[in-house]
Design a protein around this motif. Structure first.
Motif, mmCIF file in Angstrom:
data_model
loop_
_atom_site.group_PDB
_atom_site.id
_atom_site.type_symbol
_atom_site.label_atom_id
_atom_site.label_comp_id
_atom_site.label_asym_id
_atom_site.label_seq_id
_atom_site.Cartn_x
_atom_site.Cartn_y
_atom_site.Cartn_z
ATOM 1 N N LYS A 13 4.085 9.190 -5.820
ATOM 2 C CA LYS A 13 4.118 8.774 -4.417
ATOM 3 C C LYS A 13 3.387 9.757 -3.503
ATOM 4 O O LYS A 13 3.884 10.141 -2.443
ATOM 5 C CB LYS A 13 5.568 8.620 -3.954
ATOM 6 N N ASP A 15 1.458 9.797 -1.037
ATOM 7 C CA ASP A 15 0.944 8.866 -0.035
ATOM 8 C C ASP A 15 0.018 9.519 0.982
ATOM 9 O O ASP A 15 -0.851 8.857 1.560
ATOM 10 C CB ASP A 15 2.103 8.196 0.699
ATOM 11 N N SER A 49 0.524 3.581 -3.765
ATOM 12 C CA SER A 49 0.854 2.661 -2.680
ATOM 13 C C SER A 49 -0.388 2.348 -1.868
ATOM 14 O O SER A 49 -1.418 3.026 -1.985
ATOM 15 C CB SER A 49 1.913 3.283 -1.755
ATOM 16 N N SER A 79 3.879 -2.269 -3.725
ATOM 17 C CA SER A 79 3.669 -1.999 -2.296
ATOM 18 C C SER A 79 2.800 -3.077 -1.646
ATOM 19 O O SER A 79 2.905 -3.331 -0.445
ATOM 20 C CB SER A 79 3.027 -0.620 -2.102
#
Length: 220
Positions: A13, A15, A49, A79
């Motif tokens: 993750k 991001d 994501s 996602s």
């Protein structure tokens, strides 16, 4: 975990670049605490994501600890609220952006897992696809997948032989005072030499050739 001295940490993750930078800071603190060289632990951020894909170019440049940058298709499709298929059409745009980010930053791009352990041919097709896009590795879910992935990424005997010819030819050319020559009717210049070098480096890593080419051949 860190006192066991792993090579590094795969960060899920990832991001934003700030997420990676925070881990970088924590690793520095642990290295200081354990009396280790600063930078001892690598980071492999996993882009999983839509937000991660958007920021992956900045993420790939945010830390000197990066071993590479990885793509995680399972969470990415979640996602995006779409289904992951075996053709991978829905992943093309994200895969390309991640590999662009990696190449621009000068680090490896590692593709997502192929979840169906029993589908060897599906794994082979997907690995060939991402290799063609520029990926240099693939995440795995089972040791049984290692051999197939290595086979796909390994240069063929013909590719190795041609790469060796290229490096020998460019070395002869430089001895004659030129940086561009023709081999089998095709021009051999810096980009061709670079590809040949990468081919032989990969072949050496897989035990297919004995000698590792010297980096000096890239610069003349």
């Amino acid at each position: 975990m860190l006192p066991a001295l792993p090579d590094g940490v795969r960060l899920p993750k990832a991001d934003t670049p700030e997420t990676v930078e925070r881990l970088d800071t924590l690793l520095t603190e642990f290295e200081e605490e354990l009396g280790l060289e600063i930078g001892r632990f690598w980071i492999l951020p996993s882009i999983e994501s839509a937000e991660g894909v958007i920021h992956c170019i900045e993420t790939a440049r945010c830390s000197t600890r990066l071993l590479g940058i990885a793509f995680g298709a399972e969470d990415y499709t979640a996602s995006m609220e779409i289904e992951r298929t075996k053709t991978g059409e829905e992943l093309r745009g994200a895969r390309e952006r991640v590999v662009w980010a990696a190449k621009a930053a000068g680090i490896p791009a590692i593709d997502s897992i192929f979840a169906d352990v029993k589908d060897v041919e599906g794994l082979r097709r997907e690995t060939a696809l991402v290799k063609a896009l520029g990926y240099t590795g693939k995440s795995l879910v089972n040791p049984r997948q290692i051999e197939t992935v290595h086979e796909v990424f390994a240069p063929t005997a013909e590719e190795i032989a041609y790469a060796q010819e290229v490096l020998e030819a460019i070395q002869r050319a430089r001895q004659m005072g030129t940086g561009v020559i023709s081999l089998h009717g095709k021009m051999v210049d810096a980009p061709v030499v670079k590809r040949a070098f990468r081919t032989l480096r990969t072949a050496h890593a897989q035990g297919l050739v004995d000698a590792l080419p010297e980096e000096g051949v890239l610069h003349g």
